[in-house]
Design an enzyme around this catalytic site. Structure first.
Site, PDB file in Angstrom:
ATOM      1  N   LYS A 262      31.379  44.918  40.615  1.00  0.00           N
ATOM      2  CA  LYS A 262      32.061  43.865  41.372  1.00  0.00           C
ATOM      3  C   LYS A 262      31.347  43.648  42.706  1.00  0.00           C
ATOM      4  O   LYS A 262      30.760  44.573  43.264  1.00  0.00           O
ATOM      5  CB  LYS A 262      33.509  44.280  41.664  1.00  0.00           C
ATOM      6  CG  LYS A 262      34.432  44.322  40.468  1.00  0.00           C
ATOM      7  CD  LYS A 262      35.812  44.771  40.909  1.00  0.00           C
ATOM      8  CE  LYS A 262      36.756  44.892  39.716  1.00  0.00           C
ATOM      9  NZ  LYS A 262      37.125  43.580  39.165  1.00  0.00           N
ATOM     10  N   ARG A 337      41.509  45.714  29.240  1.00  0.00           N
ATOM     11  CA  ARG A 337      41.942  45.384  27.875  1.00  0.00           C
ATOM     12  C   ARG A 337      41.541  46.479  26.877  1.00  0.00           C
ATOM     13  O   ARG A 337      42.165  46.621  25.835  1.00  0.00           O
ATOM     14  CB  ARG A 337      41.373  44.019  27.472  1.00  0.00           C
ATOM     15  CG  ARG A 337      39.874  43.924  27.403  1.00  0.00           C
ATOM     16  CD  ARG A 337      39.378  42.485  27.515  1.00  0.00           C
ATOM     17  NE  ARG A 337      39.572  41.960  28.854  1.00  0.00           N
ATOM     18  CZ  ARG A 337      39.258  40.709  29.229  1.00  0.00           C
ATOM     19  NH1 ARG A 337      38.770  39.861  28.335  1.00  0.00           N
ATOM     20  NH2 ARG A 337      39.442  40.303  30.458  1.00  0.00           N
TER      21      ARG A 337
END
Length: 483
Positions: A262, A337
């Site tokens: 990130k 996920r």
């Protein structure tokens, strides 16, 4: 929660008291003005005529406050206005150094509960790690006593239990990685269970490997610390559901993005909040157990941090999930996920009535509706989704349902595996939901993407700044109505 809530049949005339007045009030009821001298009554009447919504009268030995309820289109919006009034009132109480306050409701039923909710959530402070006494501010307000014919001790204590669950979730979200790694997170959940009355089982690395939870293990590969998989169960005698409700929460205690790193400080500096879904699950179970709600509920929280070190999983890797499905990893920052996929497949063993999962999953959900609501989608019946939306309106943790049309399955097609872990630039929140759907065969399911409201970088009324405890009140409200 340091603020104590209590119920009383009446209030002392010399107590610090807030009176909730009906919308459009122009004259003070006798109950709200019995000990006011004539000039003070005249002052309040003038303020009401000027449409003031929050009025303070200094009685020297005590304070009187008057909150005028807002005239809103629905009772749900009127309750939310009172929560926000509670936030505004807290500023006056703080300035007046009020330690104990009586809340007297002279308007529609539930008014005192809503105002107290806003007050209590505003009064929340994360204890933090400050050692300098000058930089530590002790909370002044210690006790709220609610008064009104629509109340009783049970209703007030139920609100207290829910607020304790919210504050627990906030505390967990606000804790940094070096104070809350995956093991510490699991231990905090177990402590909450001991306090509230639910059981906890913590699966360690060896057991997670034995279960072949490939998603959780892959995300954990770059971390120097092992993962955990926490199973919480609240099963009271006389539970009214024969099949349990299962709550699943994403527990990424810090997310660097892995090798798909990130940017910082644009987003990584607040990634301690990436376990807010797991915090919502334990906060909800705490509230249910504390209030002895007669429902069988199970919570599942897979936890790890996501780092780029050591043998970190890489874009292009293919992993085998707990369910047996293979996943091509296209982006290691789409890690939540993967954990959830394992936990959702694991949930099948309980033959659940309904599975709800909570996750700070996608920036796409945050960009779509902002911090003002929660994105949801799933396979549950329309009746269930409607009940969830109504619970969201009552608690003002409002839901926006996104579709899960069959065509979205094309977004996660892989050339070399069953599916890949990231969709197209468009409909990112939906493709994440479509990924999760592949692991939910055999039971009804709803997914909640809480990416935007779970952690706020600026104060927002009673939700405050930092961890908000989003979804605890919503889920409790939904489940208690199923009981």
């Amino acid at each position: 929660m340091s603020l104590h809530l209590a119920y009383a049949a009446d209030f002392p005339s010399t107590a610090n008291t807030v009176f909730i007045l009906p919308a459009g009030t122009t004259e003070l009821p006798v109950t709200a003005s019995a000990d006011l001298p004539a000039p003070a009554r005249q002052y309040v009447a003038e303020q009401l005529a000027a449409d003031s919504k929050l009025i303070r009268v200094n009685q020297y030995s005590h304070q009187h406050y008057y909150v005028v309820a807002a005239d809103k289109k629905t009772p749900d919006l009127a309750a939310e206005a009172l929560r926000k009034s509670g936030h505004q009132l807290h500023a006056l109480l703080k300035a007046d150094k009020v330690e104990e306050l009586f809340v007297c409701n002279l308007t529609t039923p539930g008014g005192a509960l809503a105002l107290a909710e806003g007050l209590a959530l505003t009064a929340y402070q994360f204890e933090g790690y400050k050692t300098d006494e000058k930089s530590r501010e002790a909370p002044k307000l210690q006790r709220l006593t609610l008064v009104g014919p629509d109340l009783d001790a049970d209703k007030v204590q139920e609100l207290a239990g829910v607020l304790e669950g919210v504050c627990l979730a906030r505390d967990l979200v606000n804790a940094p990685l070096n104070k809350l790694n995956a093991i510490q997170f699991a231990e905090r959940m177990a402590e909450a269970g001991e306090k509230a009355g639910f059981t906890t089982e913590i699966l360690d690395l060896v057991r997670i490997e034995a279960l072949r939870m490939g998603g959780l293990l892959a995300v954990n590969q770059g971390s120097p610390e092992p993962p955990t998989f926490t199973i919480m169960e609240y099963k009271p005698e006389g539970a009214r559901n024969s099949k349990p409700y299962v709550l699943v929460g994403k527990g990424v205690v810090f997310d660097t993005g892995g090798l798909s790193l990130k940017p910082t400080p644009a987003s990584m500096d607040m990634m301690k909040c990436d376990m807010a879904g797991g915090a919502a699950v334990v906060g909800t179970l705490y509230a249910l157990a504390k209030n002895q709600v007669p429902l069988h509920v199970i919570g599942l929280v897979p936890a790890t941090d996501n780092r780029p070190g050591g043998l970190a999983f890489a874009p292009g890797d293919v992993i085998t999930m707990y369910s047996g499905l293979t996943v091509e990893v296209m982006n290691t920052d789409a890690e939540g996920r993967l954990l959830l996929g394992d936990a959702l497949a694991f949930a099948r063993k309980y033959d659940p009535e309904l599975v709800l999962d909570f996750a700070t999953l996608t920036g796409a959900a945050a960009r779509a509706i902002g911090k003002e609501g929660i994105v949801c989608m799933g396979t549950a019946e329309e009746e269930t989704l409607l009940a969830l939306k109504k619970a969201g309106n009552r608690t003002h943790e409002r839901l926006v349902e996104f579709p899960l049309w069959d065509e979205y399955a094309d977004h996660i097609k892989s050339d070399i595996a069953d599916i890949n872990n990231i969709g197209k630039a468009e409909a990112g929140a939906i493709s994440a939901g479509k990924f999760l759907e592949r692991f939910t065969e055999g039971y009804p399911w709803v997914h909640f993407d809480i990416a935007a409201p779970a952690y706020l970088t600026a104060p927002d009324s009673y939700r405050g700044k930092g961890g908000t405890g989003t979804a605890v009140r919503l889920t409790y409200e939904f489940l208690v109505n199923r009981a």
